[in-house]
Design a protein around this motif. Structure first.
Motif, PDB file in Angstrom:
ATOM      1  N   ARG A  16       0.820  -1.218   0.000  1.00  0.00           N
ATOM      2  CA  ARG A  16       0.000   0.000   0.000  1.00  0.00           C
ATOM      3  C   ARG A  16       0.849   1.260   0.000  1.00  0.00           C
ATOM      4  O   ARG A  16       0.337   2.358  -0.196  1.00  0.00           O
ATOM      5  CB  ARG A  16      -0.907   0.017   1.230  1.00  0.00           C
ATOM      6  CG  ARG A  16      -2.001  -1.022   1.170  1.00  0.00           C
ATOM      7  CD  ARG A  16      -2.886  -1.003   2.400  1.00  0.00           C
ATOM      8  NE  ARG A  16      -3.423   0.331   2.661  1.00  0.00           N
ATOM      9  CZ  ARG A  16      -3.749   0.770   3.876  1.00  0.00           C
ATOM     10  NH1 ARG A  16      -3.612   0.004   4.932  1.00  0.00           N
ATOM     11  NH2 ARG A  16      -4.235   1.986   4.030  1.00  0.00           N
ATOM     12  N   CYS A  32      -4.654   3.637  11.484  1.00  0.00           N
ATOM     13  CA  CYS A  32      -4.225   4.871  10.821  1.00  0.00           C
ATOM     14  C   CYS A  32      -3.042   4.548   9.903  1.00  0.00           C
ATOM     15  O   CYS A  32      -2.315   3.577  10.138  1.00  0.00           O
ATOM     16  CB  CYS A  32      -3.770   5.906  11.847  1.00  0.00           C
ATOM     17  SG  CYS A  32      -5.026   6.384  13.052  1.00  0.00           S
ATOM     18  N   SER A  35       0.676   8.081   3.990  1.00  0.00           N
ATOM     19  CA  SER A  35       1.194   7.680   2.679  1.00  0.00           C
ATOM     20  C   SER A  35       2.669   8.046   2.536  1.00  0.00           C
ATOM     21  O   SER A  35       3.168   8.982   3.170  1.00  0.00           O
ATOM     22  CB  SER A  35       0.395   8.358   1.567  1.00  0.00           C
ATOM     23  OG  SER A  35       0.684   9.752   1.535  1.00  0.00           O
ATOM     24  N   ARG A  73     -13.014  12.096   9.431  1.00  0.00           N
ATOM     25  CA  ARG A  73     -12.641  11.919   8.023  1.00  0.00           C
ATOM     26  C   ARG A  73     -12.102  10.499   7.812  1.00  0.00           C
ATOM     27  O   ARG A  73     -10.934  10.261   7.552  1.00  0.00           O
ATOM     28  CB  ARG A  73     -11.571  12.943   7.659  1.00  0.00           C
ATOM     29  CG  ARG A  73     -11.763  13.679   6.358  1.00  0.00           C
ATOM     30  CD  ARG A  73     -11.212  13.100   5.075  1.00  0.00           C
ATOM     31  NE  ARG A  73     -10.015  12.289   5.082  1.00  0.00           N
ATOM     32  CZ  ARG A  73      -8.784  12.718   4.845  1.00  0.00           C
ATOM     33  NH1 ARG A  73      -8.522  13.974   4.640  1.00  0.00           N
ATOM     34  NH2 ARG A  73      -7.777  11.882   4.820  1.00  0.00           N
ATOM     35  N   PHE A  74     -13.002   9.535   7.995  1.00  0.00           N
ATOM     36  CA  PHE A  74     -12.645   8.130   7.909  1.00  0.00           C
ATOM     37  C   PHE A  74     -12.745   7.624   6.477  1.00  0.00           C
ATOM     38  O   PHE A  74     -13.570   8.102   5.689  1.00  0.00           O
ATOM     39  CB  PHE A  74     -13.576   7.297   8.801  1.00  0.00           C
ATOM     40  CG  PHE A  74     -13.449   7.629  10.258  1.00  0.00           C
ATOM     41  CD1 PHE A  74     -12.403   7.129  11.006  1.00  0.00           C
ATOM     42  CD2 PHE A  74     -14.379   8.441  10.877  1.00  0.00           C
ATOM     43  CE1 PHE A  74     -12.281   7.441  12.355  1.00  0.00           C
ATOM     44  CE2 PHE A  74     -14.271   8.755  12.219  1.00  0.00           C
ATOM     45  CZ  PHE A  74     -13.219   8.254  12.960  1.00  0.00           C
ATOM     46  N   GLU A  75     -11.923   6.643   6.161  1.00  0.00           N
ATOM     47  CA  GLU A  75     -12.028   5.926   4.892  1.00  0.00           C
ATOM     48  C   GLU A  75     -13.247   5.000   4.974  1.00  0.00           C
ATOM     49  O   GLU A  75     -13.818   4.806   6.047  1.00  0.00           O
ATOM     50  CB  GLU A  75     -10.752   5.109   4.642  1.00  0.00           C
ATOM     51  CG  GLU A  75      -9.482   5.947   4.565  1.00  0.00           C
ATOM     52  CD  GLU A  75      -9.480   6.882   3.376  1.00  0.00           C
ATOM     53  OE1 GLU A  75      -9.647   6.419   2.234  1.00  0.00           O
ATOM     54  OE2 GLU A  75      -9.312   8.105   3.584  1.00  0.00           O
ATOM     55  N   ALA A  76     -13.617   4.396   3.870  1.00  0.00           N
ATOM     56  CA  ALA A  76     -14.779   3.502   3.828  1.00  0.00           C
ATOM     57  C   ALA A  76     -14.660   2.347   4.820  1.00  0.00           C
ATOM     58  O   ALA A  76     -15.661   1.883   5.360  1.00  0.00           O
ATOM     59  CB  ALA A  76     -14.979   2.964   2.415  1.00  0.00           C
ATOM     60  N   ASP A  77     -13.426   1.906   5.091  1.00  0.00           N
ATOM     61  CA  ASP A  77     -13.231   0.783   6.019  1.00  0.00           C
ATOM     62  C   ASP A  77     -13.102   1.223   7.481  1.00  0.00           C
ATOM     63  O   ASP A  77     -12.810   0.415   8.357  1.00  0.00           O
ATOM     64  CB  ASP A  77     -12.012  -0.044   5.613  1.00  0.00           C
ATOM     65  CG  ASP A  77     -10.700   0.733   5.710  1.00  0.00           C
ATOM     66  OD1 ASP A  77     -10.704   1.917   6.099  1.00  0.00           O
ATOM     67  OD2 ASP A  77      -9.655   0.142   5.385  1.00  0.00           O
ATOM     68  N   SER A  79     -10.856   3.362   8.683  1.00  0.00           N
ATOM     69  CA  SER A  79      -9.487   3.761   9.017  1.00  0.00           C
ATOM     70  C   SER A  79      -9.266   5.239   8.687  1.00  0.00           C
ATOM     71  O   SER A  79     -10.113   5.895   8.087  1.00  0.00           O
ATOM     72  CB  SER A  79      -8.484   2.902   8.245  1.00  0.00           C
ATOM     73  OG  SER A  79      -8.550   3.194   6.860  1.00  0.00           O
ATOM     74  N   LEU A  81      -6.473   7.685   6.727  1.00  0.00           N
ATOM     75  CA  LEU A  81      -5.322   7.733   5.826  1.00  0.00           C
ATOM     76  C   LEU A  81      -4.887   9.189   5.701  1.00  0.00           C
ATOM     77  O   LEU A  81      -5.661  10.041   5.259  1.00  0.00           O
ATOM     78  CB  LEU A  81      -5.676   7.180   4.449  1.00  0.00           C
ATOM     79  CG  LEU A  81      -4.576   7.306   3.387  1.00  0.00           C
ATOM     80  CD1 LEU A  81      -3.304   6.573   3.835  1.00  0.00           C
ATOM     81  CD2 LEU A  81      -5.063   6.786   2.050  1.00  0.00           C
ATOM     82  N   ARG A  83      -2.978  11.814   3.819  1.00  0.00           N
ATOM     83  CA  ARG A  83      -2.454  12.080   2.481  1.00  0.00           C
ATOM     84  C   ARG A  83      -1.641  13.372   2.532  1.00  0.00           C
ATOM     85  O   ARG A  83      -1.724  14.138   3.485  1.00  0.00           O
ATOM     86  CB  ARG A  83      -3.610  12.240   1.500  1.00  0.00           C
ATOM     87  CG  ARG A  83      -4.437  10.978   1.319  1.00  0.00           C
ATOM     88  CD  ARG A  83      -5.645  11.261   0.424  1.00  0.00           C
ATOM     89  NE  ARG A  83      -6.403  10.071   0.131  1.00  0.00           N
ATOM     90  CZ  ARG A  83      -7.358   9.563   0.921  1.00  0.00           C
ATOM     91  NH1 ARG A  83      -7.657  10.144   2.075  1.00  0.00           N
ATOM     92  NH2 ARG A  83      -8.001   8.468   0.578  1.00  0.00           N
TER      93      ARG A  83
END
Length: 87
Positions: A16, A32, A35, A73-77, A79, A81, A83
């Motif tokens: 990833r 968490c 990137s 501000r969560f990702e779909a899963d 978590s 991320l 950026r």
């Protein structure tokens, strides 16, 4: 939503291209990640040593994660991320 604590472990996921770490809100763990692009753009990452870069800048990275969690501000899963635009 206040962060109780951050785990002191971290792991580089080469698939990833992120450094992963965990936050705890109450008894709930939130996965968490930051990137490689964000590490390179904002934390002078040596691409061969992303975990060392994360450790060196842990406090600042955790503050960004805390802000994203507070803003939900969560990702779909579920978590978080981080950026490059988040730093």
């Amino acid at each position: 939503m206040s962060i109780a604590r951050f785990a002191k472990s971290q792991l580089y996921d080469s698939g990833r291209m992120v450094v992963m770490f965990n936050a705890y809100v109450g008894e709930n763990m939130i996965a968490c990640a930051i990137s490689m692009e964000a590490l390179q753009d904002h934390f002078e990452n040596n691409t061969r040593k992303p975990v060392e870069t994360f450790i060196r800048h842990r406090h600042a990275i955790e503050r960004v994660a805390e802000t994203l969690i507070a803003r939900q501000r969560f990702e779909a899963d579920g978590s978080i991320l981080i950026r490059t635009a988040d730093c």
